[in-house]
Scaffold this motif. Sequence first.
Motif, PDB file in Angstrom:
ATOM      1  N   GLY A 156       0.819  -1.209   0.000  1.00 16.68           N
ATOM      2  CA  GLY A 156       0.000   0.000   0.000  1.00 16.68           C
ATOM      3  C   GLY A 156       0.849   1.254   0.000  1.00 16.68           C
ATOM      4  N   ASP A 157       1.901   1.264   0.814  1.00 16.50           N
ATOM      5  CA  ASP A 157       2.815   2.411   0.822  1.00 16.50           C
ATOM      6  C   ASP A 157       3.472   2.582  -0.545  1.00 16.50           C
ATOM      7  N   GLU A 158       3.822   1.454  -1.169  1.00 15.77           N
ATOM      8  CA  GLU A 158       4.439   1.527  -2.494  1.00 15.77           C
ATOM      9  C   GLU A 158       3.459   2.092  -3.521  1.00 15.77           C
ATOM     10  N   ALA A 159       2.190   1.715  -3.409  1.00 12.39           N
ATOM     11  CA  ALA A 159       1.189   2.230  -4.336  1.00 12.39           C
ATOM     12  C   ALA A 159       1.035   3.744  -4.201  1.00 12.39           C
ATOM     13  N   VAL A 160       1.091   4.237  -2.975  1.00 12.45           N
ATOM     14  CA  VAL A 160       1.020   5.687  -2.758  1.00 12.45           C
ATOM     15  C   VAL A 160       2.222   6.372  -3.409  1.00 12.45           C
ATOM     16  N   ALA A 161       3.405   5.822  -3.192  1.00 11.80           N
ATOM     17  CA  ALA A 161       4.618   6.412  -3.772  1.00 11.80           C
ATOM     18  C   ALA A 161       4.590   6.350  -5.298  1.00 11.80           C
ATOM     19  N   LEU A 162       4.095   5.239  -5.850  1.00  9.06           N
ATOM     20  CA  LEU A 162       4.016   5.104  -7.304  1.00  9.06           C
ATOM     21  C   LEU A 162       2.996   6.073  -7.900  1.00  9.06           C
ATOM     22  N   THR A 163       1.870   6.261  -7.213  1.00  6.27           N
ATOM     23  CA  THR A 163       0.886   7.233  -7.691  1.00  6.27           C
ATOM     24  C   THR A 163       1.506   8.618  -7.775  1.00  6.27           C
ATOM     25  N   SER A 164       2.209   9.012  -6.718  1.00  8.11           N
ATOM     26  CA  SER A 164       2.862  10.318  -6.697  1.00  8.11           C
ATOM     27  C   SER A 164       3.873  10.444  -7.830  1.00  8.11           C
ATOM     28  N   ALA A 165       4.672   9.409  -8.020  1.00  8.21           N
ATOM     29  CA  ALA A 165       5.696   9.444  -9.071  1.00  8.21           C
ATOM     30  C   ALA A 165       5.069   9.526 -10.457  1.00  8.21           C
ATOM     31  N   LEU A 166       4.010   8.766 -10.694  1.00 13.79           N
ATOM     32  CA  LEU A 166       3.344   8.794 -12.002  1.00 13.79           C
ATOM     33  C   LEU A 166       2.705  10.147 -12.281  1.00 13.79           C
ATOM     34  N   LEU A 167       2.180  10.781 -11.238  1.00 14.37           N
ATOM     35  CA  LEU A 167       1.561  12.094 -11.423  1.00 14.37           C
ATOM     36  C   LEU A 167       2.578  13.168 -11.775  1.00 14.37           C
ATOM     37  N   ARG A 168       3.815  12.948 -11.400  1.00 13.50           N
ATOM     38  CA  ARG A 168       4.871  13.913 -11.730  1.00 13.50           C
ATOM     39  C   ARG A 168       5.344  13.781 -13.177  1.00 13.50           C
ATOM     40  N   ILE A 169       4.944  12.711 -13.847  1.00 12.87           N
ATOM     41  CA  ILE A 169       5.307  12.505 -15.244  1.00 12.87           C
ATOM     42  C   ILE A 169       4.198  13.085 -16.124  1.00 12.87           C
ATOM     43  N   ASP A 170       4.555  14.005 -16.979  1.00  8.99           N
ATOM     44  CA  ASP A 170       3.568  14.670 -17.828  1.00  8.99           C
ATOM     45  C   ASP A 170       3.148  13.747 -18.970  1.00  8.99           C
ATOM     46  N   THR A 171       1.926  13.270 -18.916  1.00  7.10           N
ATOM     47  CA  THR A 171       1.375  12.455 -20.000  1.00  7.10           C
ATOM     48  C   THR A 171       0.093  13.097 -20.535  1.00  7.10           C
ATOM     49  N   ARG A 184      -3.100  15.831 -11.734  1.00  2.00           N
ATOM     50  CA  ARG A 184      -3.938  15.444 -12.867  1.00  2.00           C
ATOM     51  C   ARG A 184      -3.719  13.961 -13.164  1.00  2.00           C
ATOM     52  N   GLY A 185      -4.829  13.222 -13.109  1.00  2.00           N
ATOM     53  CA  GLY A 185      -4.768  11.776 -13.309  1.00  2.00           C
ATOM     54  C   GLY A 185      -4.842  10.992 -12.016  1.00  2.00           C
ATOM     55  N   ALA A 186      -4.987  11.663 -10.882  1.00  2.00           N
ATOM     56  CA  ALA A 186      -4.979  10.971  -9.591  1.00  2.00           C
ATOM     57  C   ALA A 186      -6.087   9.923  -9.497  1.00  2.00           C
ATOM     58  N   VAL A 187      -7.283  10.244 -10.019  1.00  2.00           N
ATOM     59  CA  VAL A 187      -8.356   9.260 -10.035  1.00  2.00           C
ATOM     60  C   VAL A 187      -8.653   8.753 -11.439  1.00  2.00           C
ATOM     61  N   ASP A 188      -8.033   9.366 -12.449  1.00  2.00           N
ATOM     62  CA  ASP A 188      -8.326   8.994 -13.831  1.00  2.00           C
ATOM     63  C   ASP A 188      -7.055   8.906 -14.652  1.00  2.00           C
ATOM     64  N   MET A 189      -6.260   7.775 -14.543  1.00  2.00           N
ATOM     65  CA  MET A 189      -6.492   6.754 -13.556  1.00  2.00           C
ATOM     66  C   MET A 189      -5.154   6.222 -13.016  1.00  2.00           C
ATOM     67  N   LYS A 190      -4.258   7.142 -12.699  1.00  2.00           N
ATOM     68  CA  LYS A 190      -2.934   6.725 -12.247  1.00  2.00           C
ATOM     69  C   LYS A 190      -2.965   6.078 -10.873  1.00  2.00           C
ATOM     70  N   ASP A 191      -4.065   6.263 -10.134  1.00  2.00           N
ATOM     71  CA  ASP A 191      -4.223   5.544  -8.873  1.00  2.00           C
ATOM     72  C   ASP A 191      -4.328   4.043  -9.109  1.00  2.00           C
ATOM     73  N   MET A 192      -5.200   3.640 -10.038  1.00  2.00           N
ATOM     74  CA  MET A 192      -5.358   2.221 -10.353  1.00  2.00           C
ATOM     75  C   MET A 192      -4.110   1.657 -11.009  1.00  2.00           C
ATOM     76  N   VAL A 193      -3.472   2.450 -11.867  1.00  2.00           N
ATOM     77  CA  VAL A 193      -2.212   2.019 -12.478  1.00  2.00           C
ATOM     78  C   VAL A 193      -1.194   1.703 -11.392  1.00  2.00           C
ATOM     79  N   ALA A 194      -1.099   2.578 -10.394  1.00  2.00           N
ATOM     80  CA  ALA A 194      -0.127   2.385  -9.316  1.00  2.00           C
ATOM     81  C   ALA A 194      -0.469   1.163  -8.466  1.00  2.00           C
ATOM     82  N   MET A 195      -1.748   0.973  -8.151  1.00  2.00           N
ATOM     83  CA  MET A 195      -2.143  -0.194  -7.364  1.00  2.00           C
ATOM     84  C   MET A 195      -1.829  -1.490  -8.114  1.00  2.00           C
ATOM     85  N   ALA A 196      -2.172  -1.527  -9.408  1.00  2.00           N
ATOM     86  CA  ALA A 196      -1.904  -2.724 -10.207  1.00  2.00           C
ATOM     87  C   ALA A 196      -0.405  -2.967 -10.342  1.00  2.00           C
TER      88      ALA A 196
END
Length: 446
Positions: free
Chosen positions: A19-34, A123-135
Amino acid sequence: MVTASWSGTAGDKAMDAVGDEAVALTSALLRIDTTNTGDSGTVGERAAAEFVAEKLTDAGYDLDYVESGARNRHNVIVRLAGADPERGALLIHGHLDAVPADPAEWSVHPLSGAVENGYVWGRGAVDMKDMVAMALALACHYKRNGVVPPRDLVFAFLADEEAGGTYGAQWLVDHRPDLFEGVTEAISEVGGFSIPVGGKRAYLIGTAEKGKRWLTLRARGSAGHGAMIHPDNAVTLLSEAISRIGGHRFPTVMTETVREFLDGIAAITGWQFPEDDLERAVGRLGSISRIISATLRDTANPTVFNAGYKANVIPSVAEARVDCRILPGRQEAFTAELEALLGPDIEMEWHEQDPLVTTFDGALVDAMKAALQAEDQDAHVLPYMLFGGTDAKRFDQLGIRSFGFSPLRLPADLDFSGLFHGIDERVPVDALKFGVRVLDRFLRSC
């Protein structure tokens, strides 16, 4: 080697770490401009795809890294072998792109990935880099620890969903269907999230999606000087047609999915939803009422208007775009109604995806319910129809049965539906950790 019997529970330290890793991955993915603008100015998903590929490679996967038809439009797909290779595989897919955001409108920068006040922002926190990070976190955890699920799991991290999937899911379906060989079912956005209803908590599983028609309208007239009289002004013709569309309300239609959802809410709360007063009754559902109201009828919302190039020049052509969302079974009736609104002088072109519907039954649905109720004993699990669309429509072409299941237990006062493509998009940290635990239970038992 760990067997398919699952070990992740709410109190399991291993799942806490994931779970902690998923939080960190979500943050990291959100910092990448896509950012996906839908045109040639789109940044592309390459940097995010490379980030995901590196994590999966480090965990021990052999992966398929696919550029899908255009520069910097990249996808990452891996397969984790299950205990029973004869069973159909499950696809867990998520998109790496996000819609544009104006930093001036936000409390934090939309590319900050800030973890503040119990939320991960961007941008993308719920659509849908959160699920990407969890998976991604679970896929890496399983591979690192030799977890063998009951069936093959295919994890796909995709490009271009926000512009219809042309350079993502659709390209892969057309050119690399081998990557999804044996897949029979899939999960992705937007479902598994909680809503408060009558003091109870319901979790909504996506079993249907409205169809999509991105419509281009065009009017033609005589070009000329802006000071002259122009009875066939293209701008006027088109603006009048757009006004008719914008002011029109399509008829209320009760689909089976919406009826099943409302019957479920009635069973939980005792509320009634009479069909002759449906709008008012649905309004008492709170913020989720906007989603449900949008699934009671077709919609056609003008979004873009392009015409002219100088204040004193009448252009010969005016164009506009309209975002149309159509209920299952309404395609022909919708077209006829739209043509009557527009009249013969307006040209139409469109990009279309059909509605998507499945039933709320079967072993996979049972596994979703069990996983949610194991983590939240007060969970009531219901089907619903998504007002928009996802890559599930693309995978339907391969005969894959799809569900919206990206589980999050949300604060009762959070306007979740308003976060999609909205300002200050964010996901609760606790919801991400809850989602990891639910997905872990689900994937080890599905």
